[in-house]
Design a protein around this motif. Structure first.
Motif, mmCIF file in Angstrom:
data_model
loop_
_atom_site.group_PDB
_atom_site.id
_atom_site.type_symbol
_atom_site.label_atom_id
_atom_site.label_comp_id
_atom_site.label_asym_id
_atom_site.label_seq_id
_atom_site.Cartn_x
_atom_site.Cartn_y
_atom_site.Cartn_z
ATOM 1 N N ALA A 254 33.322 49.949 14.050
ATOM 2 C CA ALA A 254 32.925 51.133 14.809
ATOM 3 C C ALA A 254 31.997 50.749 15.962
ATOM 4 O O ALA A 254 32.114 51.277 17.078
ATOM 5 C CB ALA A 254 32.242 52.140 13.887
ATOM 6 N N ALA A 255 31.058 49.827 15.706
ATOM 7 C CA ALA A 255 30.152 49.382 16.768
ATOM 8 C C ALA A 255 30.910 48.666 17.879
ATOM 9 O O ALA A 255 30.546 48.779 19.065
ATOM 10 C CB ALA A 255 29.080 48.470 16.188
ATOM 11 N N CYS B 231 39.836 43.441 16.251
ATOM 12 C CA CYS B 231 39.556 44.199 15.022
ATOM 13 C C CYS B 231 40.317 43.617 13.835
ATOM 14 O O CYS B 231 39.797 43.569 12.711
ATOM 15 C CB CYS B 231 39.917 45.671 15.212
ATOM 16 S SG CYS B 231 38.819 46.569 16.317
ATOM 17 N N GLY B 232 41.544 43.186 14.078
ATOM 18 C CA GLY B 232 42.318 42.564 13.006
ATOM 19 C C GLY B 232 41.670 41.292 12.493
ATOM 20 O O GLY B 232 41.659 41.033 11.285
ATOM 21 N N LEU B 233 41.097 40.498 13.414
ATOM 22 C CA LEU B 233 40.400 39.281 12.990
ATOM 23 C C LEU B 233 39.124 39.611 12.217
ATOM 24 O O LEU B 233 38.812 38.972 11.209
ATOM 25 C CB LEU B 233 40.069 38.430 14.211
ATOM 26 C CG LEU B 233 41.273 37.834 14.968
ATOM 27 C CD1 LEU B 233 40.811 37.132 16.242
ATOM 28 C CD2 LEU B 233 42.043 36.878 14.075
ATOM 29 N N LEU B 234 38.374 40.612 12.705
ATOM 30 C CA LEU B 234 37.163 41.032 12.004
ATOM 31 C C LEU B 234 37.479 41.534 10.605
ATOM 32 O O LEU B 234 36.709 41.323 9.659
ATOM 33 C CB LEU B 234 36.451 42.135 12.795
ATOM 34 C CG LEU B 234 35.814 41.729 14.130
ATOM 35 C CD1 LEU B 234 35.318 42.965 14.870
ATOM 36 C CD2 LEU B 234 34.663 40.749 13.906
ATOM 37 N N LEU B 235 38.615 42.189 10.468
ATOM 38 C CA LEU B 235 39.013 42.759 9.180
ATOM 39 C C LEU B 235 39.620 41.710 8.259
ATOM 40 O O LEU B 235 39.334 41.683 7.053
ATOM 41 C CB LEU B 235 40.011 43.890 9.425
ATOM 42 C CG LEU B 235 40.602 44.601 8.209
ATOM 43 C CD1 LEU B 235 39.506 45.315 7.438
ATOM 44 C CD2 LEU B 235 41.670 45.580 8.643
ATOM 45 N N GLY B 236 40.456 40.844 8.817
ATOM 46 C CA GLY B 236 41.250 39.947 7.984
ATOM 47 C C GLY B 236 40.454 38.897 7.245
ATOM 48 O O GLY B 236 40.718 38.611 6.067
ATOM 49 N N LEU C 87 40.378 49.796 8.361
ATOM 50 C CA LEU C 87 41.573 50.405 8.958
ATOM 51 C C LEU C 87 41.346 51.862 9.324
ATOM 52 O O LEU C 87 41.880 52.344 10.332
ATOM 53 C CB LEU C 87 42.756 50.277 8.004
ATOM 54 C CG LEU C 87 43.358 48.879 7.850
ATOM 55 C CD1 LEU C 87 44.421 48.867 6.763
ATOM 56 C CD2 LEU C 87 43.951 48.400 9.178
ATOM 57 N N PHE C 88 40.560 52.582 8.536
ATOM 58 C CA PHE C 88 40.291 53.984 8.852
ATOM 59 C C PHE C 88 39.563 54.112 10.185
ATOM 60 O O PHE C 88 39.812 55.053 10.944
ATOM 61 C CB PHE C 88 39.479 54.640 7.734
ATOM 62 C CG PHE C 88 40.296 55.050 6.553
ATOM 63 C CD1 PHE C 88 41.523 55.677 6.709
ATOM 64 C CD2 PHE C 88 39.850 54.804 5.263
ATOM 65 C CE1 PHE C 88 42.288 56.054 5.614
ATOM 66 C CE2 PHE C 88 40.600 55.180 4.162
ATOM 67 C CZ PHE C 88 41.825 55.808 4.336
ATOM 68 N N VAL C 89 38.653 53.180 10.478
ATOM 69 C CA VAL C 89 37.963 53.215 11.769
ATOM 70 C C VAL C 89 38.960 53.058 12.904
ATOM 71 O O VAL C 89 38.929 53.792 13.899
ATOM 72 C CB VAL C 89 36.885 52.116 11.840
ATOM 73 C CG1 VAL C 89 36.235 52.102 13.218
ATOM 74 C CG2 VAL C 89 35.828 52.333 10.775
ATOM 75 N N VAL C 90 39.878 52.104 12.755
ATOM 76 C CA VAL C 90 40.873 51.855 13.793
ATOM 77 C C VAL C 90 41.798 53.063 13.951
ATOM 78 O O VAL C 90 42.121 53.477 15.074
ATOM 79 C CB VAL C 90 41.679 50.588 13.462
ATOM 80 C CG1 VAL C 90 42.751 50.348 14.511
ATOM 81 C CG2 VAL C 90 40.754 49.377 13.373
ATOM 82 N N ASP D 176 28.935 61.267 19.084
ATOM 83 C CA ASP D 176 29.397 60.106 19.827
ATOM 84 C C ASP D 176 30.465 59.399 19.001
ATOM 85 O O ASP D 176 30.678 59.701 17.824
ATOM 86 C CB ASP D 176 28.244 59.163 20.189
ATOM 87 C CG ASP D 176 27.786 58.311 19.024
ATOM 88 O OD1 ASP D 176 27.972 58.746 17.873
ATOM 89 O OD2 ASP D 176 27.247 57.215 19.259
ATOM 90 N N SER D 177 31.164 58.471 19.611
ATOM 91 C CA SER D 177 32.305 57.828 18.956
ATOM 92 C C SER D 177 31.867 56.964 17.783
ATOM 93 O O SER D 177 32.555 56.911 16.759
ATOM 94 C CB SER D 177 33.098 56.994 19.969
ATOM 95 O OG SER D 177 32.261 56.022 20.582
ATOM 96 N N PHE D 178 30.705 56.299 17.881
ATOM 97 C CA PHE D 178 30.242 55.471 16.764
ATOM 98 C C PHE D 178 30.022 56.323 15.519
ATOM 99 O O PHE D 178 30.458 55.972 14.418
ATOM 100 C CB PHE D 178 28.946 54.744 17.139
ATOM 101 C CG PHE D 178 28.329 53.974 15.999
ATOM 102 C CD1 PHE D 178 28.866 52.754 15.607
ATOM 103 C CD2 PHE D 178 27.235 54.470 15.313
ATOM 104 C CE1 PHE D 178 28.315 52.032 14.548
ATOM 105 C CE2 PHE D 178 26.671 53.766 14.252
ATOM 106 C CZ PHE D 178 27.217 52.544 13.878
ATOM 107 N N GLY D 179 29.337 57.440 15.678
ATOM 108 C CA GLY D 179 29.076 58.310 14.539
ATOM 109 C C GLY D 179 30.337 58.878 13.936
ATOM 110 O O GLY D 179 30.506 58.902 12.713
#
Length: 386
Positions: free
Chosen positions: A144-145, A162-167, A190-193, A318-321
């Motif tokens: 999210a950040a 994001c895939g690398l951060l998640l994987g 994945l929900f964030v994405v 905001d988008s982060f929240g």
């Protein structure tokens, strides 16, 4: 006295609003940064969970006392995190993610082994904890950040990052092995994405790619994980072995009927036919002793919590929240769906506890920490940058 004061004295005198008990209570909740409705629902759920746990644990009071102590710690963590601002949470996101990733690597190198899995780190004389639990919050915070600083919906480059951060964390958790926690961490990211605004065309393409990768996943699964899938498809193939858990849990739920056999009167649980009855399969105890009425009641309570959480997420400015709050409450839903699904036989057994009801300290603290972050986002929504 001036001429104005003589003609309209009410215009020069300060008007004090009447102080009522309701306004004082509201100001108290505002100072604590807590949402009273969500807090009340969580307390009711935890209280009911202790009631069911007393029966599921074989009426062992020390188990209930230990769980109550863990709930108290979890509530304290929730209150502390609710005091933080979303800007602070955003700044801490890389540190939380990096620290969690470093601890997962430490588990891989020198983690403590228990029940055939290497999942824990031990601080001698202090505590034994499971670092993968930390990633259930650090993962959505980090993604999210990252996404909130970029145009949405995310570009292909952002999706790759994001895939690398998640994987990487998911693979490290799956190697422990801990399929249930890796599933929850993956869902949290994945929900964030997904909430960032992906098109349905992209979602369907990713679903088709995931389906095509299932044979590769099967080849890399541990033997016990493959057995769980085969048992899910046909529990009666090994009724005294791998199929025992599902058969006993569905028997217990079905025998409860409409109103159940009564508290402490369950046969499958009290006579110890039901395995893991105070942890992963505690919902079977609930179904046997309180019947369909009890099951519907607790599911309704969960739905109220989820509904309130989604409403709070929708108020973020905001988008982060919005991304973080939405991921937290949807991951809570996955907890519920997977646990009830595996106990009732519609999903394979993956070792996911019933949130805030099953016995366990780490998961309870993680869940309540998530609700603390959710309340922080709601309480500070007027302070967030637009």
């Amino acid at each position: 006295m001036t001429r104005l004061e003589q003609l309209a004295p009410w215009r020069t005198r300060p008007v004090r609003p009447p102080e009522s008990g309701i306004s004082r209570r509201r100001s108290l909740w505002s100072r604590l940064h807590l949402d009273p409705w969500l807090l009340a629902l969580l307390l009711i759920l935890m209280g009911g969970g202790l009631l069911v746990l007393y029966s599921a644990s074989g009426q062992r009071l020390p188990v209930v006392q230990a769980q109550a102590t863990r709930f108290a710690v979890a509530l304290a963590v929730m209150v502390m995190l609710a005091r933080l601002s979303p800007a602070t949470l955003m700044r801490w996101s890389p540190l939380a993610y990096g620290g969690g990733l470093a601890m997962l690597v430490a588990v891989e190198i020198m983690g403590d082994v228990g029940m055939g899995a290497q999942r824990w780190l031990v601080i001698p004389g202090v505590m034994r904890f499971q670092p993968s639990e930390m990633m259930k919050l650090a993962m959505p915070m980090m993604i999210a950040a990252y996404l909130c600083r970029r145009p949405l919906p995310p570009s292909w480059r952002d999706l790759l990052i994001c895939g690398l951060l998640l994987g990487l964390p998911v693979l490290l958790i799956a190697r422990q092995p801990d399929l249930g926690t890796s599933l929850l961490v993956a869902c949290a990211g994945l929900f964030v994405v997904l909430l960032a605004g992906l098109s349905w065309r992209f979602i369907l393409a990713m679903g088709a790619l995931a389906a095509a990768a299932l044979p590769l996943l099967w080849m890399n699964m541990h033997n016990y994980q493959r057995q769980r899938v085969l048992t899910f498809l046909n529990p009666e193939s090994d009724p005294l072995g791998s199929g025992w858990n599902i058969i006993q849990s569905t028997t217990a739920i079905g025998s409860g009927g409409l109103t159940g056999k009564g508290w402490l009167e369950g046969t499958q649980s009290q006579l110890e036919f039901l395995p893991e009855r105070h942890t992963d399969f505690i919902v079977a105890v609930l179904g046997e002793e309180f019947g369909l009425v009890g099951m519907v009641t607790i599911l309704l309570l969960y739905l109220l919590i989820i509904g309130r959480g989604l409403w709070l997420a929708n108020t973020a400015q905001d988008s982060f929240g919005r991304l973080l709050a939405g991921s937290i409450i949807l991951t809570f839903f996955i907890y519920l769906f997977v646990n009830v699904g595996m106990v009732s036989g519609i999903l394979p057994v993956v070792g996911v506890p019933l949130p805030l009801v099953s016995y366990g300290g780490t998961s309870s603290v993680t869940l309540m920490a998530g609700f603390g972050i959710l309340m922080a986002i709601q309480a500070h929504r007027r302070l967030l940058p637009r």
